[in-house]
Design a protein around this motif. Sequence first.
Motif, PDB file in Angstrom:
ATOM      1  N   GLN A   1     -86.772  28.405 -22.027  1.00 13.50           N
ATOM      2  CA  GLN A   1     -86.818  29.578 -22.902  1.00 13.50           C
ATOM      3  C   GLN A   1     -85.451  29.897 -23.505  1.00 13.50           C
ATOM      4  O   GLN A   1     -85.352  30.343 -24.644  1.00 13.50           O
ATOM      5  CB  GLN A   1     -87.338  30.787 -22.125  1.00 13.50           C
ATOM      6  CG  GLN A   1     -88.791  30.679 -21.702  1.00 13.50           C
ATOM      7  CD  GLN A   1     -89.231  31.800 -20.779  1.00 13.50           C
ATOM      8  OE1 GLN A   1     -88.413  32.624 -20.335  1.00 13.50           O
ATOM      9  NE2 GLN A   1     -90.516  31.844 -20.450  1.00 13.50           N
ATOM     10  N   ALA A   2     -84.388  29.646 -22.729  1.00 11.09           N
ATOM     11  CA  ALA A   2     -83.046  30.039 -23.166  1.00 11.09           C
ATOM     12  C   ALA A   2     -82.366  29.005 -24.058  1.00 11.09           C
ATOM     13  O   ALA A   2     -81.601  29.371 -24.955  1.00 11.09           O
ATOM     14  CB  ALA A   2     -82.169  30.311 -21.944  1.00 11.09           C
ATOM     15  N   LEU A   3     -82.634  27.714 -23.809  1.00 10.85           N
ATOM     16  CA  LEU A   3     -81.897  26.655 -24.490  1.00 10.85           C
ATOM     17  C   LEU A   3     -82.796  25.921 -25.482  1.00 10.85           C
ATOM     18  O   LEU A   3     -83.749  25.244 -25.069  1.00 10.85           O
ATOM     19  CB  LEU A   3     -81.344  25.656 -23.464  1.00 10.85           C
ATOM     20  CG  LEU A   3     -80.510  26.253 -22.321  1.00 10.85           C
ATOM     21  CD1 LEU A   3     -80.065  25.161 -21.371  1.00 10.85           C
ATOM     22  CD2 LEU A   3     -79.312  27.013 -22.866  1.00 10.85           C
ATOM     23  N   PRO A   4     -82.529  26.019 -26.763  1.00 15.31           N
ATOM     24  CA  PRO A   4     -83.358  25.343 -27.780  1.00 15.31           C
ATOM     25  C   PRO A   4     -83.445  23.839 -27.533  1.00 15.31           C
ATOM     26  O   PRO A   4     -82.426  23.166 -27.335  1.00 15.31           O
ATOM     27  CB  PRO A   4     -82.618  25.648 -29.088  1.00 15.31           C
ATOM     28  CG  PRO A   4     -81.878  26.918 -28.817  1.00 15.31           C
ATOM     29  CD  PRO A   4     -81.456  26.826 -27.377  1.00 15.31           C
TER      30      PRO A   4
ATOM     31  N   ALA B   1     -77.322  35.605 -24.444  1.00 21.83           N
ATOM     32  CA  ALA B   1     -78.408  36.535 -24.787  1.00 21.83           C
ATOM     33  C   ALA B   1     -79.237  36.925 -23.567  1.00 21.83           C
ATOM     34  O   ALA B   1     -79.969  37.928 -23.602  1.00 21.83           O
ATOM     35  CB  ALA B   1     -79.312  35.914 -25.849  1.00 21.83           C
TER      36      ALA B   1
ATOM     37  N   GLN C   1     -72.746  25.512 -27.412  1.00 22.58           N
ATOM     38  CA  GLN C   1     -74.098  25.948 -27.805  1.00 22.58           C
ATOM     39  C   GLN C   1     -74.861  26.515 -26.616  1.00 22.58           C
ATOM     40  O   GLN C   1     -75.562  27.528 -26.744  1.00 22.58           O
ATOM     41  CB  GLN C   1     -74.863  24.770 -28.420  1.00 22.58           C
ATOM     42  CG  GLN C   1     -74.331  24.346 -29.779  1.00 22.58           C
ATOM     43  CD  GLN C   1     -74.957  23.041 -30.259  1.00 22.58           C
ATOM     44  OE1 GLN C   1     -75.310  22.172 -29.461  1.00 22.58           O
ATOM     45  NE2 GLN C   1     -75.102  22.907 -31.567  1.00 22.58           N
ATOM     46  N   VAL C   2     -74.728  25.883 -25.459  1.00 29.09           N
ATOM     47  CA  VAL C   2     -75.407  26.376 -24.259  1.00 29.09           C
ATOM     48  C   VAL C   2     -74.853  27.738 -23.864  1.00 29.09           C
ATOM     49  O   VAL C   2     -75.605  28.674 -23.550  1.00 29.09           O
ATOM     50  CB  VAL C   2     -75.258  25.375 -23.092  1.00 29.09           C
ATOM     51  CG1 VAL C   2     -75.775  25.979 -21.794  1.00 29.09           C
ATOM     52  CG2 VAL C   2     -75.998  24.079 -23.402  1.00 29.09           C
TER      53      VAL C   2
ATOM     54  N   ASP D   1     -73.458  29.989 -25.758  1.00 26.33           N
ATOM     55  CA  ASP D   1     -73.937  30.995 -26.720  1.00 26.33           C
ATOM     56  C   ASP D   1     -75.389  31.373 -26.444  1.00 26.33           C
ATOM     57  O   ASP D   1     -75.768  32.549 -26.532  1.00 26.33           O
ATOM     58  CB  ASP D   1     -73.794  30.472 -28.152  1.00 26.33           C
ATOM     59  CG  ASP D   1     -72.336  30.349 -28.592  1.00 26.33           C
ATOM     60  OD1 ASP D   1     -71.471  30.958 -27.928  1.00 26.33           O
ATOM     61  OD2 ASP D   1     -72.070  29.632 -29.578  1.00 26.33           O
ATOM     62  N   SER D   2     -76.208  30.384 -26.099  1.00 24.41           N
ATOM     63  CA  SER D   2     -77.628  30.650 -25.839  1.00 24.41           C
ATOM     64  C   SER D   2     -77.815  31.479 -24.573  1.00 24.41           C
ATOM     65  O   SER D   2     -78.667  32.368 -24.517  1.00 24.41           O
ATOM     66  CB  SER D   2     -78.398  29.333 -25.714  1.00 24.41           C
ATOM     67  OG  SER D   2     -78.365  28.601 -26.923  1.00 24.41           O
ATOM     68  N   LEU D   3     -77.004  31.201 -23.552  1.00 28.52           N
ATOM     69  CA  LEU D   3     -77.143  31.916 -22.280  1.00 28.52           C
ATOM     70  C   LEU D   3     -76.691  33.371 -22.396  1.00 28.52           C
ATOM     71  O   LEU D   3     -77.192  34.241 -21.676  1.00 28.52           O
ATOM     72  CB  LEU D   3     -76.331  31.222 -21.188  1.00 28.52           C
ATOM     73  CG  LEU D   3     -76.782  29.814 -20.773  1.00 28.52           C
ATOM     74  CD1 LEU D   3     -75.823  29.241 -19.734  1.00 28.52           C
ATOM     75  CD2 LEU D   3     -78.200  29.820 -20.235  1.00 28.52           C
TER      76      LEU D   3
ATOM     77  N   SER E   1     -77.534  19.428 -26.811  1.00 30.34           N
ATOM     78  CA  SER E   1     -76.705  20.609 -27.049  1.00 30.34           C
ATOM     79  C   SER E   1     -75.320  20.460 -26.429  1.00 30.34           C
ATOM     80  O   SER E   1     -75.149  19.817 -25.381  1.00 30.34           O
ATOM     81  CB  SER E   1     -77.381  21.857 -26.486  1.00 30.34           C
ATOM     82  OG  SER E   1     -78.560  22.156 -27.200  1.00 30.34           O
TER      83      SER E   1
ATOM     84  N   TRP F   1     -82.564  16.245 -25.875  1.00 28.38           N
ATOM     85  CA  TRP F   1     -81.728  17.449 -25.779  1.00 28.38           C
ATOM     86  C   TRP F   1     -80.262  17.047 -25.812  1.00 28.38           C
ATOM     87  O   TRP F   1     -79.781  16.344 -24.922  1.00 28.38           O
ATOM     88  CB  TRP F   1     -82.026  18.210 -24.494  1.00 28.38           C
ATOM     89  CG  TRP F   1     -81.315  19.533 -24.426  1.00 28.38           C
ATOM     90  CD1 TRP F   1     -81.500  20.625 -25.214  1.00 28.38           C
ATOM     91  CD2 TRP F   1     -80.279  19.878 -23.489  1.00 28.38           C
ATOM     92  NE1 TRP F   1     -80.657  21.646 -24.828  1.00 28.38           N
ATOM     93  CE2 TRP F   1     -79.895  21.215 -23.783  1.00 28.38           C
ATOM     94  CE3 TRP F   1     -79.645  19.214 -22.451  1.00 28.38           C
ATOM     95  CZ2 TRP F   1     -78.907  21.883 -23.067  1.00 28.38           C
ATOM     96  CZ3 TRP F   1     -78.653  19.867 -21.740  1.00 28.38           C
ATOM     97  CH2 TRP F   1     -78.298  21.191 -22.040  1.00 28.38           C
TER      98      TRP F   1
END
Length: 298
Positions: A154-157, A27, A20-21, A23-25, A16, A14
């Motif tokens: 689930q939130a962070l690719p 949502a 990026q984190v 942006d993911s959070l 990121s 991982w």
Amino acid sequence: MFKNIIMYRIDTAWTSTATQVEDSLQAGRFVECGASQEKSFGWIEPRGVANGPLLEAVAGQWIIKLMVETRALPASVVNRKAQERVAQIEASTGRKPGKKETRDLKDDIRLELLPMAFTKQSSSLIWIDREARMLVIDAASQARADEVVTLLVQALPGFAAALINTQTSPAAAMAEWLLSQEAPAGFSVDRECELKAADESKAVVRYARHRLDTEEVQQHVREGKMPTRLAMTWAERVSFMLTEGLQLKKLAFLDGVFETAAKNKDDNFDADVAIATGELQKLLPDVLEALSGEMPVD
């Protein structure tokens, strides 16, 4: 800042960035429970500023915060209302509702009562030390910490983390420290512990504000009562309760640790994060070393 600590090791794959984190959070921002919703969870601003960043980077350390809101609807209330409905049906029709109809009644009653139920909020602070690949969650239970990890996955690719285990179990190490009356280097044993028998008796002995370097305590351990929690202090700077599950509870930074932050009233959040994570970056490796190091991950 941290009251309880549960440690995970982050997978090396991982990578990121903070952007990026963030942006993911976004949502998954926290939204309060709807009228018929029993539970809601999402990410909130660690700094407490509305519409602010969901990830705060301080001195290279990342801080995230999860909010969980639940509606308190006791099962006893639902059951009582259901019994009243069943009695009404019996009185008016002469028949007693079956199990399936009773279950349906309970579901209907739950939906009717949920909008009137009080809500309760609780939050969990999350610290990511990217350099050490350490994930630290401030959670009072393993179940809550595991829930946080699941939500992060689930939130962070690409995110993955595994619970840290040690070569020597905390229970075995704590038993040895009590028997030898010698704490590991840098630590001292304080005046609180819990001992539990492993046999069918499940006997429990608790000491609070009590000396632990006594023959009585040693005898309990020799008889097979294993420590499930033990109060300790590290470097005269941080006190905590070590548990058999490698959790640090009742974490407290001692006098003098936050003196710098107290002088800088304008930016307490950054100062608190920098000082707390700085202390924990030294404490946590020492805890793992006192337990013979980490168990290799397959």
